[in-house]
Motif scaffolding. Sequence first.
Motif, mmCIF file in Angstrom:
data_model
loop_
_atom_site.group_PDB
_atom_site.id
_atom_site.type_symbol
_atom_site.label_atom_id
_atom_site.label_comp_id
_atom_site.label_asym_id
_atom_site.label_seq_id
_atom_site.Cartn_x
_atom_site.Cartn_y
_atom_site.Cartn_z
ATOM 1 N N LEU A 227 33.675 22.400 -4.393
ATOM 2 C CA LEU A 227 34.422 23.535 -4.937
ATOM 3 C C LEU A 227 33.564 24.317 -5.949
ATOM 4 O O LEU A 227 33.560 25.546 -5.954
ATOM 5 C CB LEU A 227 35.725 23.050 -5.587
ATOM 6 C CG LEU A 227 36.687 24.150 -6.003
ATOM 7 C CD1 LEU A 227 37.254 24.870 -4.784
ATOM 8 C CD2 LEU A 227 37.819 23.609 -6.849
ATOM 9 N N LEU A 228 32.852 23.592 -6.794
ATOM 10 C CA LEU A 228 32.014 24.271 -7.792
ATOM 11 C C LEU A 228 30.895 25.068 -7.128
ATOM 12 O O LEU A 228 30.577 26.183 -7.551
ATOM 13 C CB LEU A 228 31.408 23.258 -8.775
ATOM 14 C CG LEU A 228 32.386 22.589 -9.734
ATOM 15 C CD1 LEU A 228 31.626 21.760 -10.771
ATOM 16 C CD2 LEU A 228 33.268 23.607 -10.438
ATOM 17 N N GLU A 229 30.292 24.487 -6.085
ATOM 18 C CA GLU A 229 29.233 25.213 -5.363
ATOM 19 C C GLU A 229 29.808 26.444 -4.663
ATOM 20 O O GLU A 229 29.209 27.519 -4.674
ATOM 21 C CB GLU A 229 28.573 24.298 -4.319
ATOM 22 C CG GLU A 229 27.677 23.240 -4.922
ATOM 23 C CD GLU A 229 27.342 22.121 -3.944
ATOM 24 O OE1 GLU A 229 26.459 21.311 -4.268
ATOM 25 O OE2 GLU A 229 27.977 22.022 -2.879
ATOM 26 N N TYR A 230 30.987 26.272 -4.063
ATOM 27 C CA TYR A 230 31.589 27.396 -3.348
ATOM 28 C C TYR A 230 31.982 28.514 -4.332
ATOM 29 O O TYR A 230 31.878 29.702 -4.021
ATOM 30 C CB TYR A 230 32.788 26.944 -2.506
ATOM 31 C CG TYR A 230 33.395 28.094 -1.739
ATOM 32 C CD1 TYR A 230 32.590 28.895 -0.929
ATOM 33 C CD2 TYR A 230 34.734 28.427 -1.875
ATOM 34 C CE1 TYR A 230 33.116 29.991 -0.249
ATOM 35 C CE2 TYR A 230 35.268 29.518 -1.205
ATOM 36 C CZ TYR A 230 34.448 30.287 -0.394
ATOM 37 O OH TYR A 230 34.982 31.372 0.257
ATOM 38 N N ASN B 143 36.403 14.783 -9.460
ATOM 39 C CA ASN B 143 35.191 14.647 -8.666
ATOM 40 C C ASN B 143 35.523 14.553 -7.168
ATOM 41 O O ASN B 143 34.896 15.208 -6.333
ATOM 42 C CB ASN B 143 34.451 13.385 -9.151
ATOM 43 C CG ASN B 143 33.049 13.315 -8.616
ATOM 44 O OD1 ASN B 143 32.418 14.350 -8.414
ATOM 45 N ND2 ASN B 143 32.576 12.100 -8.364
ATOM 46 N N GLU B 144 36.547 13.773 -6.840
ATOM 47 C CA GLU B 144 36.993 13.662 -5.443
ATOM 48 C C GLU B 144 37.558 14.995 -4.953
ATOM 49 O O GLU B 144 37.273 15.426 -3.837
ATOM 50 C CB GLU B 144 38.077 12.577 -5.309
ATOM 51 C CG GLU B 144 37.544 11.146 -5.407
ATOM 52 C CD GLU B 144 36.431 10.882 -4.402
ATOM 53 O OE1 GLU B 144 36.648 11.106 -3.207
ATOM 54 O OE2 GLU B 144 35.321 10.465 -4.840
ATOM 55 N N ALA B 145 38.364 15.631 -5.801
ATOM 56 C CA ALA B 145 38.992 16.906 -5.419
ATOM 57 C C ALA B 145 37.925 17.982 -5.196
ATOM 58 O O ALA B 145 38.041 18.809 -4.287
ATOM 59 C CB ALA B 145 39.974 17.357 -6.500
ATOM 60 N N ASN B 146 36.885 17.951 -5.998
ATOM 61 C CA ASN B 146 35.775 18.900 -5.871
ATOM 62 C C ASN B 146 35.159 18.828 -4.470
ATOM 63 O O ASN B 146 34.866 19.844 -3.853
ATOM 64 C CB ASN B 146 34.742 18.529 -6.949
ATOM 65 C CG ASN B 146 33.624 19.549 -7.084
ATOM 66 O OD1 ASN B 146 33.800 20.726 -6.828
ATOM 67 N ND2 ASN B 146 32.458 19.074 -7.494
ATOM 68 N N LYS B 147 35.035 17.596 -3.952
ATOM 69 C CA LYS B 147 34.443 17.402 -2.619
ATOM 70 C C LYS B 147 35.416 17.762 -1.496
ATOM 71 O O LYS B 147 35.011 18.241 -0.445
ATOM 72 C CB LYS B 147 33.981 15.944 -2.453
ATOM 73 C CG LYS B 147 32.745 15.628 -3.286
ATOM 74 C CD LYS B 147 32.242 14.230 -3.017
ATOM 75 C CE LYS B 147 32.679 13.297 -4.116
ATOM 76 N NZ LYS B 147 32.272 11.911 -3.917
ATOM 77 N N ILE C 149 40.682 11.044 -14.937
ATOM 78 C CA ILE C 149 40.746 12.492 -14.687
ATOM 79 C C ILE C 149 39.421 12.952 -14.078
ATOM 80 O O ILE C 149 39.394 13.662 -13.074
ATOM 81 C CB ILE C 149 41.031 13.265 -15.998
ATOM 82 C CG1 ILE C 149 42.433 12.920 -16.495
ATOM 83 C CG2 ILE C 149 40.877 14.769 -15.797
ATOM 84 C CD1 ILE C 149 42.709 13.335 -17.917
ATOM 85 N N ARG C 150 38.318 12.483 -14.673
ATOM 86 C CA ARG C 150 36.983 12.836 -14.182
ATOM 87 C C ARG C 150 36.807 12.396 -12.725
ATOM 88 O O ARG C 150 36.328 13.149 -11.888
ATOM 89 C CB ARG C 150 35.932 12.104 -15.025
ATOM 90 C CG ARG C 150 35.047 13.016 -15.843
ATOM 91 C CD ARG C 150 34.094 12.199 -16.666
ATOM 92 N NE ARG C 150 34.373 12.401 -18.090
ATOM 93 C CZ ARG C 150 34.075 11.544 -19.059
ATOM 94 N NH1 ARG C 150 33.498 10.386 -18.773
ATOM 95 N NH2 ARG C 150 34.348 11.834 -20.302
ATOM 96 N N GLN D 224 48.319 14.448 -3.576
ATOM 97 C CA GLN D 224 48.076 13.135 -4.190
ATOM 98 C C GLN D 224 47.152 13.275 -5.402
ATOM 99 O O GLN D 224 47.395 12.681 -6.459
ATOM 100 C CB GLN D 224 47.466 12.174 -3.152
ATOM 101 C CG GLN D 224 47.285 10.746 -3.669
ATOM 102 C CD GLN D 224 48.616 10.105 -4.081
ATOM 103 O OE1 GLN D 224 49.545 10.041 -3.285
ATOM 104 N NE2 GLN D 224 48.719 9.659 -5.335
ATOM 105 N N ALA D 225 46.092 14.079 -5.251
ATOM 106 C CA ALA D 225 45.151 14.277 -6.368
ATOM 107 C C ALA D 225 45.870 14.915 -7.558
ATOM 108 O O ALA D 225 45.652 14.529 -8.717
ATOM 109 C CB ALA D 225 43.974 15.144 -5.917
ATOM 110 N N LEU D 226 46.751 15.884 -7.277
ATOM 111 C CA LEU D 226 47.485 16.542 -8.367
ATOM 112 C C LEU D 226 48.409 15.552 -9.077
ATOM 113 O O LEU D 226 48.515 15.551 -10.308
ATOM 114 C CB LEU D 226 48.292 17.732 -7.824
ATOM 115 C CG LEU D 226 47.467 18.945 -7.357
ATOM 116 C CD1 LEU D 226 48.340 19.945 -6.613
ATOM 117 C CD2 LEU D 226 46.771 19.629 -8.535
ATOM 118 N N MET D 227 49.047 14.679 -8.304
ATOM 119 C CA MET D 227 49.937 13.695 -8.918
ATOM 120 C C MET D 227 49.141 12.678 -9.744
ATOM 121 O O MET D 227 49.558 12.282 -10.829
ATOM 122 C CB MET D 227 50.782 12.999 -7.851
ATOM 123 C CG MET D 227 51.697 14.009 -7.177
ATOM 124 S SD MET D 227 52.852 13.302 -6.013
ATOM 125 C CE MET D 227 54.045 12.653 -7.143
#
Length: 160
Positions: free
Chosen positions: A151-154, A41-45, A36-37, A19-22
């Motif tokens: 994701l960024l932290e990981y 941000n949601e995908a990152n979490k 997009i931001r 869903q996020a990709l779409m």
Amino acid sequence: MAGKTLIGEFHSDHTKVVQALMDLRSAIQAQDIARIRATLNEANKLVGPHFKFEELHLYPKLREFIGEAGLQRLLTEHDGVFRGVMALMSLAAKDTWSKSDAETAAANLELIWEHPITCDGLALYIERLPHTLQEELLNQMEERRREGTTLLEYRKERFS
Ligand SMILES: [Fe+2]
């Protein structure tokens, strides 16, 4: 109603990623940088705990099915997702986009588009794992979710 299962939770993460990709694809087409931001941000979490669970707990347990080369391929695919998301995030930090920014964003999205499909197919092997191991993995998945590493932290943990 049945309780949570590992495969159910695994699949539900992938459904959210698709869903996020779409959403990203339509936001990129519309050059709607705020959307997009917000989606990134949601995908990152969402994807941080998912990747961490897969790499630390799940993938090693699938080695007997996919072999060392298969394991490495999955990690290499994750590397591509890290790169693609980083590129999208730096583009999303801009206020406006040129035509080439929009093309770069679309190209980066293309690169990560297929990963959830590959990953979700692993359910074919997960269902062959002993039930007790599936339960243990589900607990580890939920621990990683509670921990909430983005994701960024990981990415920093993984490459440090
Ligand atoms: Fe996955």
